[in-house]
Design a protein around this motif. Structure first.
Motif, PDB file in Angstrom:
ATOM      1  N   ASP A  14       0.815  -1.210   0.000  1.00 47.81           N
ATOM      2  CA  ASP A  14       0.000   0.000   0.000  1.00 47.81           C
ATOM      3  C   ASP A  14       0.854   1.268   0.000  1.00 47.81           C
ATOM      4  O   ASP A  14       0.652   2.163   0.820  1.00 47.81           O
ATOM      5  CB  ASP A  14      -0.940  -0.008   1.202  1.00 47.81           C
ATOM      6  N   VAL A  15       1.784   1.332  -0.956  1.00 47.90           N
ATOM      7  CA  VAL A  15       2.678   2.475  -1.074  1.00 47.90           C
ATOM      8  C   VAL A  15       2.593   3.019  -2.496  1.00 47.90           C
ATOM      9  O   VAL A  15       2.648   2.262  -3.464  1.00 47.90           O
ATOM     10  CB  VAL A  15       4.136   2.076  -0.752  1.00 47.90           C
ATOM     11  N   VAL A  25       9.830   9.919  -4.338  1.00 46.54           N
ATOM     12  CA  VAL A  25       8.893  10.316  -3.291  1.00 46.54           C
ATOM     13  C   VAL A  25       7.958   9.140  -3.071  1.00 46.54           C
ATOM     14  O   VAL A  25       7.357   8.628  -4.022  1.00 46.54           O
ATOM     15  CB  VAL A  25       8.106  11.584  -3.674  1.00 46.54           C
ATOM     16  N   ALA A  26       7.848   8.695  -1.813  1.00 50.92           N
ATOM     17  CA  ALA A  26       7.025   7.540  -1.466  1.00 50.92           C
ATOM     18  C   ALA A  26       6.046   7.926  -0.362  1.00 50.92           C
ATOM     19  O   ALA A  26       6.359   8.749   0.506  1.00 50.92           O
ATOM     20  CB  ALA A  26       7.909   6.381  -1.006  1.00 50.92           C
ATOM     21  N   LEU A  27       4.863   7.304  -0.406  1.00 49.41           N
ATOM     22  CA  LEU A  27       3.829   7.610   0.571  1.00 49.41           C
ATOM     23  C   LEU A  27       3.078   6.344   0.950  1.00 49.41           C
ATOM     24  O   LEU A  27       2.634   5.590   0.072  1.00 49.41           O
ATOM     25  CB  LEU A  27       2.835   8.625  -0.007  1.00 49.41           C
ATOM     26  N   ASP A  28       2.937   6.115   2.254  1.00 49.76           N
ATOM     27  CA  ASP A  28       2.109   5.032   2.782  1.00 49.76           C
ATOM     28  C   ASP A  28       0.651   5.451   2.605  1.00 49.76           C
ATOM     29  O   ASP A  28       0.223   6.475   3.136  1.00 49.76           O
ATOM     30  CB  ASP A  28       2.435   4.806   4.259  1.00 49.76           C
ATOM     31  N   LEU A  29      -0.115   4.690   1.840  1.00 52.20           N
ATOM     32  CA  LEU A  29      -1.500   5.044   1.544  1.00 52.20           C
ATOM     33  C   LEU A  29      -2.488   4.623   2.625  1.00 52.20           C
ATOM     34  O   LEU A  29      -3.658   4.998   2.571  1.00 52.20           O
ATOM     35  CB  LEU A  29      -1.917   4.421   0.206  1.00 52.20           C
ATOM     36  N   VAL A  30      -2.035   3.862   3.615  1.00 48.14           N
ATOM     37  CA  VAL A  30      -2.931   3.360   4.654  1.00 48.14           C
ATOM     38  C   VAL A  30      -3.012   4.321   5.836  1.00 48.14           C
ATOM     39  O   VAL A  30      -4.098   4.609   6.333  1.00 48.14           O
ATOM     40  CB  VAL A  30      -2.494   1.957   5.126  1.00 48.14           C
ATOM     41  N   ASP A  33      -2.231   9.768   8.726  1.00 41.76           N
ATOM     42  CA  ASP A  33      -1.323  10.851   9.094  1.00 41.76           C
ATOM     43  C   ASP A  33       0.041  10.736   8.405  1.00 41.76           C
ATOM     44  O   ASP A  33       0.978  11.441   8.768  1.00 41.76           O
ATOM     45  CB  ASP A  33      -1.143  10.905  10.608  1.00 41.76           C
ATOM     46  N   ALA A  34       0.145   9.873   7.404  1.00 42.52           N
ATOM     47  CA  ALA A  34       1.419   9.671   6.707  1.00 42.52           C
ATOM     48  C   ALA A  34       1.800  10.916   5.904  1.00 42.52           C
ATOM     49  O   ALA A  34       0.936  11.621   5.382  1.00 42.52           O
ATOM     50  CB  ALA A  34       1.330   8.465   5.781  1.00 42.52           C
ATOM     51  N   HIS A  35       3.094  11.154   5.847  1.00 47.55           N
ATOM     52  CA  HIS A  35       3.632  12.242   5.044  1.00 47.55           C
ATOM     53  C   HIS A  35       4.538  11.637   3.983  1.00 47.55           C
ATOM     54  O   HIS A  35       5.202  10.628   4.237  1.00 47.55           O
ATOM     55  CB  HIS A  35       4.446  13.208   5.918  1.00 47.55           C
ATOM     56  N   VAL A  93       8.487  -0.131   3.360  1.00 46.79           N
ATOM     57  CA  VAL A  93       9.033  -1.426   2.946  1.00 46.79           C
ATOM     58  C   VAL A  93       8.671  -2.473   3.991  1.00 46.79           C
ATOM     59  O   VAL A  93       8.318  -2.134   5.129  1.00 46.79           O
ATOM     60  CB  VAL A  93      10.574  -1.392   2.742  1.00 46.79           C
ATOM     61  N   THR A  94       8.781  -3.719   3.599  1.00 46.89           N
ATOM     62  CA  THR A  94       8.445  -4.808   4.499  1.00 46.89           C
ATOM     63  C   THR A  94       9.337  -5.999   4.204  1.00 46.89           C
ATOM     64  O   THR A  94       9.973  -6.052   3.150  1.00 46.89           O
ATOM     65  CB  THR A  94       6.950  -5.186   4.361  1.00 46.89           C
TER      66      THR A  94
END
Length: 95
Positions: A14-15, A25-30, A33-35, A93-94
């Protein structure tokens, strides 16, 4: 990060991310409050390797970065592992 050298790292599902020039530029979509996280230069290179070669072990990633920048693995190992930990903390990442 126990056993980080043998774990298989990949970009989380979900990135959203984009590359432009030497930046990613990467963003956590879940997380509400992610930046966005901006990765530059070597960090952007690591991200793009994760995208192209992932899942990939940290050891393989360290070798790839060292080869790309013509330096010894010992020079980049701590920085690559630290970056992976930061990216994991941001849920980008995971393993």
């Amino acid at each position: 990060m126990t056993g980080e050298q043998s774990e298989m790292w990949r970009i989380a599902d979900d990135v959203a991310w984009t590359a432009s020039g030497n930046d990613v530029v990467a963003l956590d979509l879940v997380a509400l409050d992610a930046h966005p996280m901006t990765l530059q230069e070597t960090a952007a290179y690591v991200w793009e390797e994760l995208a192209a070669s992932g899942p990939i072990t940290a050891d393989a990633l360290v070798r790839t970065v060292a080869d790309a920048y013509a330096v010894g693995e010992e020079i980049v190992r701590d920085d690559v592992l630290r970056l992976l930990a930061q990216l994991q903390a941001q849920h980008l990442v995971t393993v």
